[in-house]
Design an enzyme around this catalytic site. Sequence first.
Site, PDB file in Angstrom:
ATOM      1  N   ARG A 108       0.850  -1.177   0.000  1.00 54.99           N
ATOM      2  CA  ARG A 108       0.000   0.000   0.000  1.00 54.99           C
ATOM      3  C   ARG A 108       0.893   1.236   0.000  1.00 54.99           C
ATOM      4  O   ARG A 108       2.093   1.162   0.268  1.00 54.99           O
ATOM      5  CB  ARG A 108      -0.907   0.022   1.233  1.00 54.99           C
ATOM      6  N   LYS A 141      -2.288  -1.674   7.046  1.00 59.31           N
ATOM      7  CA  LYS A 141      -3.608  -1.095   7.309  1.00 59.31           C
ATOM      8  C   LYS A 141      -4.152  -1.625   8.630  1.00 59.31           C
ATOM      9  O   LYS A 141      -4.215  -2.831   8.854  1.00 59.31           O
ATOM     10  CB  LYS A 141      -4.559  -1.453   6.164  1.00 59.31           C
ATOM     11  N   HIS A 218      -2.084   2.632  -5.935  1.00 59.17           N
ATOM     12  CA  HIS A 218      -2.609   1.406  -5.326  1.00 59.17           C
ATOM     13  C   HIS A 218      -2.834   0.313  -6.363  1.00 59.17           C
ATOM     14  O   HIS A 218      -2.868  -0.880  -6.016  1.00 59.17           O
ATOM     15  CB  HIS A 218      -3.918   1.707  -4.600  1.00 59.17           C
ATOM     16  N   ARG A 221      -0.470  -2.574  -6.409  1.00 60.20           N
ATOM     17  CA  ARG A 221      -0.773  -3.660  -5.471  1.00 60.20           C
ATOM     18  C   ARG A 221      -1.771  -4.632  -6.098  1.00 60.20           C
ATOM     19  O   ARG A 221      -1.623  -5.847  -5.982  1.00 60.20           O
ATOM     20  CB  ARG A 221      -1.326  -3.054  -4.182  1.00 60.20           C
ATOM     21  N   HIS A 244      -4.116  -9.767   3.702  1.00 58.44           N
ATOM     22  CA  HIS A 244      -5.574  -9.766   3.771  1.00 58.44           C
ATOM     23  C   HIS A 244      -6.055 -10.797   4.787  1.00 58.44           C
ATOM     24  O   HIS A 244      -5.534 -11.915   4.838  1.00 58.44           O
ATOM     25  CB  HIS A 244      -6.183 -10.096   2.403  1.00 58.44           C
ATOM     26  N   TYR A 253      -9.270  -8.019  -5.531  1.00 56.39           N
ATOM     27  CA  TYR A 253      -8.110  -7.386  -6.143  1.00 56.39           C
ATOM     28  C   TYR A 253      -7.759  -8.018  -7.483  1.00 56.39           C
ATOM     29  O   TYR A 253      -7.023  -7.432  -8.275  1.00 56.39           O
ATOM     30  CB  TYR A 253      -6.892  -7.529  -5.218  1.00 56.39           C
TER      31      TYR A 253
END
Length: 284
Positions: A108, A141, A218, A221, A244, A253
């Site tokens: 990220r 995150k 992003h 990613r 994740h 994604y």
Amino acid sequence: MSTVRAYQGALRLFCDFAADPRYEWTAVCERMFGSHPAQICFEWNTAEHTSDYEGRPQRRSLTKAELQGLFDHLDDQVASLRARGNKGWLATLRDSAAFKTCYAYGLRRRELAMLDLEDFAPNPHAPEFGGHGVVYVRWGKANKGGPPRRRSTLTVFPWSVAVLVEWLSDFRGLFDTAVRSSALWPSERGGRMDGHSLGTRFAAYREAVGLPPEIGLHCLRHSYVTHLIEDGYDPLFVQQQVGHSYASTTALYTSVSSDFRTRTLRRALDSNISRALASSEDGN
């Protein structure tokens, strides 16, 4: 839609507070204004969460050709600026190394910006990568109300090690600000590049190569996840690489190319045909 729901949630909470008789606002307002506060946000007049992914559909993974074109453009810019004696070549080389690292580890924007020299270590199961076999992501995150989540991401692309080694050994020290901190990406005026600056510089290079405006940093990613899946990596491994909690998030994604789907279909058909021919030869 997520922003709309957040605003509506804030209004709902405020109305709950203002209309709660325990705080006596209702009695005070009735006495002073002849009316009282009431809840205005209900299920029938607020936005619902009906889809797992609510991002703009224009956002997508880069194809390998687009990614190669972007990296080639960055390398060409470095060579051109350096040949002309333009001192901006060093910043462009830093950007090139940073964006390649971002893709190579599926980072990220904040994770990329907050990388330090000490965040890389050897992977004993992949000694060919030397001291850059794993990166410890310390600014992942966060869950709601929690601290940044940590994870370790293994090196999968040998070329990424060459990029990092060249950057660290030959060029990072050329920044006057490099001695102020252990930041992997020093800026011209401060200790490190921040996420906003990295995003702004990526946007400039994106426009230069003609990529759609919805493609942001992003998306590198997203591209990392997609390309690993296309190359046959186990989905659980990819999920753990990018940090994740749920496989469904990783699936959002992933936007595999039509060529990958065609090859997958071809392998399945060939396997079925081979089994059918083997059965025929056995007399079944």
